[in-house]
Design an enzyme around this catalytic site. Structure first.
Site, PDB file in Angstrom:
ATOM      1  N   CYS A  33      -5.372  -3.161   2.501  1.00 37.56           N
ATOM      2  CA  CYS A  33      -5.182  -3.155   3.956  1.00 37.56           C
ATOM      3  C   CYS A  33      -6.485  -3.328   4.732  1.00 37.56           C
ATOM      4  O   CYS A  33      -7.021  -4.421   4.815  1.00 37.56           O
ATOM      5  CB  CYS A  33      -4.442  -1.888   4.374  1.00 37.56           C
ATOM      6  SG  CYS A  33      -3.504  -2.076   5.927  1.00 37.56           S
ATOM      7  N   LYS A  80      -9.370   2.252  -2.145  1.00 41.49           N
ATOM      8  CA  LYS A  80      -9.604   1.665  -0.822  1.00 41.49           C
ATOM      9  C   LYS A  80     -10.983   2.069  -0.296  1.00 41.49           C
ATOM     10  O   LYS A  80     -11.343   3.249  -0.298  1.00 41.49           O
ATOM     11  CB  LYS A  80      -8.505   2.132   0.133  1.00 41.49           C
ATOM     12  CG  LYS A  80      -8.490   1.472   1.503  1.00 41.49           C
ATOM     13  CD  LYS A  80      -7.264   1.936   2.279  1.00 41.49           C
ATOM     14  CE  LYS A  80      -7.130   1.265   3.631  1.00 41.49           C
ATOM     15  NZ  LYS A  80      -5.895   1.704   4.343  1.00 41.49           N
ATOM     16  N   GLU A 120       0.829  -1.208   0.000  1.00 38.39           N
ATOM     17  CA  GLU A 120       0.000   0.000   0.000  1.00 38.39           C
ATOM     18  C   GLU A 120       0.869   1.265   0.000  1.00 38.39           C
ATOM     19  O   GLU A 120       1.861   1.353   0.741  1.00 38.39           O
ATOM     20  CB  GLU A 120      -0.887  -0.025   1.243  1.00 38.39           C
ATOM     21  CG  GLU A 120      -1.744   1.204   1.465  1.00 38.39           C
ATOM     22  CD  GLU A 120      -2.536   1.139   2.765  1.00 38.39           C
ATOM     23  OE1 GLU A 120      -3.467   1.950   2.926  1.00 38.39           O
ATOM     24  OE2 GLU A 120      -2.220   0.280   3.625  1.00 38.39           O
TER      25      GLU A 120
END
Length: 541
Positions: free
Chosen positions: A146, A110, A42
Site C-alpha cells: 500500500c 511494510k 493487504e
C-alpha cells in the site's frame, strides 16, 4: 506466467472465515483461470482496519493457524497480507505461501506506515526496512504494501535487489479523486524503476471506510495495461510474458466509473456491507418526500433489494400534500414496503405532558425539534421490533452546520449521505434517474425547494445560505482546512463565511453523537476530522 489479483471483501476480525475465502478464491483462480500465482490485498486475513483487535493476545496465534490452514489447502502459490509478530515486534506483513507450507516461505514488512486522516498504523505496527524479492518461473517478484508505493524508496530498493516486477498489496479506501491519484503514484514508480507494478486492492465497506477494489497494472513504461472491476469482488488475470527479453504485461482493461457513478456505487456497497456484516434483517428509513430521503431509499434498495427495505412516511400538519404524494410514488416505483404513521397524536401527547413546563414560553424551535423526535421514536421502535437498522438521511451540508435534530432525524444506525454535500445529492439523484431511464426519484423531489417542513411554508433557505454557496464555503473550510479569512479572500461574503464557520465549529457535539456513515470525500467528519468539542479556537485562524 498468469498472475491473478483476487480483490476480496473480508470481514474484519473473522480470521478463520477470511482464510477460507482465500482458499476458495485461490482454487477458483487456479481451476477457472489457470493462475500460477494468486495475489490478495493487504491484511486480508484480518480485514482492514482491524484497529485494537490487533492488541488481542489471541490474535497472533489465530493468524498463524490460518496461514497453516491456507498452506495445507491451496494448489497454487499465493501472496497475502496479515499482521505478524516477529521477534516480539508487530508488523504489517505480506507473505508468500506455497502449497503444503505451514508458514510463509518469504515475508515482507511494510516500510511506510500511514498515520494521518483515517490511518493510524503507527499505533499498531513497527516499520520494516528490507525488500522481499522471490523467484517464480522466470521472474523475480518484489512485494510492497500500500503506502510503500506512494514513496520512491521501497520500489527503488526492490529494483536494486533484482526485481523484474513489483506486486503491491493494498487496502486503499475510496474517496473522490482517489483512483486517479493511485494511478499517478504507481505510474511514477514504474517510470522510476522501469518495472511493471501490480496493484491489488481490497473491496468492501467497513464502518465509515469503503474500499473500491479497482485493481490495476501498469507496465514498465507507465501505461495502464490491466484494469479490474470497481466496487465488487473480482479475480483479475494478469499475463506476464517475455518478448525479445523484455517483460510484457497484458490483460483486460475495464472502464473506471465517472464521479457520480463512483459515489453512488460507494454508497451502495457501504450500505450493503454495514447491514449484512452486522447481521441486520434489512433497513428502514423515514421517507419525507424530500431529496435526501429519496436518494437514501434508492441506495438502500440497490444495496439490499426491495424486500429488505421499509419506507415510513410520518406526516404532520405542516407536511405538504406533494410530499406525501411523491413519497408514495417513489415507494411504489421501488416496490418497497411502505406505511404512513401520522405523528399528530404523539406530538399532542408530548405537548400535553409539557403544557405546564412550557406555560411561560413562546413556541420556538423546541416544537419543531419535538416533531423530529416523535419520528425518531417511531423509527427506532420499528427497528427494535423487526431487526432492521434505521438509515438516517441527513447530508454533509446539514451535519456541518447542525441543521439536524439530536434524537430526531439523527436517530439511527447508519448515515448513508453523511459525507455527501447537498449539491452532490442532487447530482447523484439525477444520475440515478438517468441510469434507470425513469423517475426512480420523482422529478418534483429534485426540483422543488428543499424544506424540513417543521413550520408553515418553511424552506431551508430561511435558515441557511443557498446550498451552492454553503457547500463551496464548507468545501474550503472543512475539506481544505482554509481559514475563514482565506475563504473570504476567495470572494465570499464575510458575514456569511463567519456564520457558516461558527455553526460548523459549534456543532461538533452533534456530529460526535451521529451515526457512522461512509467516507467518500477528501475530509469526512469522524476519524478523518477530529476536533475537540470544548475549545477556544478563534474561527478566523
Amino acid at each position: 506466467m498468469r498472475v491473478v489479483m483476487a480483490q476480496r471483501n473480508p470481514l474484519v476480525g473473522d480470521i478463520e472465515g477470511n482464510a477460507d475465502a482465500v482458499v476458495a478464491a485461490a482454487r477458483e483462480a487456479r481451476n477457472l483461470l489457470g493462475a500460477e500465482l494468486v495475489v490478495f490485498p493487504e491484511l486480508v486475513l484480518t480485514g482492514y482496519p482491524p484497529e485494537d483487535l490487533l492488541l488481542r493476545p489471541s490474535l497472533n496465534g489465530r493468524v498463524d493457524d490460518a496461514l497453516a490452514h491456507i498452506g495445507e489447502r491451496i494448489e497454487v502459490p499465493v501472496v497475502l497480507g496479515y499482521p505478524a509478530v516477529r521477534n516480539g515486534v508487530r508488523r504489517n506483513a505480506a507473505g508468500v505461501l506455497f502449497p503444503g507450507d505451514s508458514r510463509p516461505r518469504h515475508e515482507y514488512f511494510k516500510q511506510c506506515l500511514p498515520n494521518y486522516r483515517v490511518f493510524d498504523e503507527k499505533r499498531y505496527f513497527q516499520p520494516g526496512d528490507q525488500s522481499c524479492v522471490f523467484e517464480l518461473g522466470r521472474e523475480r517478484l518484489a512485494i510492497t504494501i500500500c503506502e510503500d508505493i506512494w514513496f520512491e524508496g521501497p520500489a527503488a530498493q526492490a529494483a536494486r535487489d533484482g526485481a523484474t516486477c513489483i506486486v503491491n498489496l493494498n487496502a486503499s479506501p475510496f474517496r473522490a479523486g482517489k483512483p486517479g491519484e493511485r494511478r499517478d503514484q504507481v505510474c511514477a514508480r514504474a517510470r522510476e524503476t522501469g518495472l511493471p507494478v501490480l496493484y491489488c486492492n481490497l473491496v468492501g465497506g467497513q464502518d465509515e471506510l469503503v474500499f473500491d477494489g479497482a485493481s490495476f497494472v501498469v507496465d514498465g513504461e507507465a501505461g495502464v495495461c490491466v484494469q479490474g472491476a470497481s466496487f465488487e469482488e473480482a479475480l483479475v488475470p494478469v499475463d506476464l510474458g517475455r518478448e525479445g527479453g523484455a517483460l510484457k504485461v497484458c490483460g483486460e482493461v475495464l472502464p473506471v466509473p465517472e464521479d457520480e457513478e463512483s459515489l453512488y456505487r460507494a454508497l451502495v456497497l457501504a450500505t450493503r456491507d454495514y447491514v449484512n456484516k452486522n447481521g441486520f434483517k434489512g433497513a428502514l428509513l423515514g421517507l419525507s418526500g424530500g431529496i435526501d430521503s429519496a436518494l437514501t431509499l434508492a441506495v438502500a434498495v440497490d444495496a439490499l433489494g426491495p424486500d429488505r427495505v421499509e419506507a415510513v412516511m410520518m406526516p404532520f400538519r405542516y407536511t405538504a400534500d406533494i410530499s406525501i404524494e411523491d413519497a408514495a410514488q417513489q415507494a411504489k416505483a421501488l416496490r418497497v414496503h411502505y406505511r404512513s404513521l401520522p405523528i399528530e397524536p404523539a406530538f399532542n401527547g408530548f405537548m400535553s405532558i409539557l403544557e405546564s413546563a412550557f406555560a411561560d414560553h413562546q413556541p420556538d424551535t423546541t416544537e419543531e425539534n419535538l416533531q423530529a423526535r416523535c419520528r425518531g421514536v417511531l423509527l427506532m421502535a420499528l427497528s427494535n421490533k423487526n431487526g432492521s437498522v434505521v438509515l438516517t438521511t441527513g447530508n454533509k451540508s446539514e451535519m456541518a452546520v447542525g441543521y439536524a435534530t439530536l434524537y430526531g432525524d439523527m436517530a439511527g444506525g447508519f448515515s448513508v449521505l453523511k459525507d455527501v454535500f447537498k449539491t452532490w445529492v442532487y447530482r447523484v439523484a439525477r444520475w440515478r434517474n438517468q441510469k434507470a431511464g425513469s423517475e426512480i426519484i420523482p422529478e418534483r423531489v429534485i426540483t422543488r425547494p428543499p424544506s424540513a417542513e417543521l413550520a408553515p411554508d418553511q424552506v431551508d433557505s430561511d435558515s441557511l445560505p443557498g446550498y451552492d454557496e454553503l457547500d463551496a464555503i464548507l468545501e474550503r473550510y472543512v475539506e481544505q482546512d482554509m481559514s475563514a479569512e482565506a475563504v473570504i479572500r476567495d470572494g465570499f461574503d464575510r458575514h456569511t463565511v463567519y456564520r457558516v464557520v461558527k455553526l460548523t465549529d459549534r456543532n461538533e457535539y452533534k456530529r460526535r453523537q451521529a451515526a457512522v456513515g461512509p467516507r467518500v470525500s477528501r475530509r469526512a467528519f469522524g476519524k478523518d476530522r477530529r476536533y475537540p468539542i470544548t475549545n477556544g479556537w478563534r474561527p478566523g485562524d
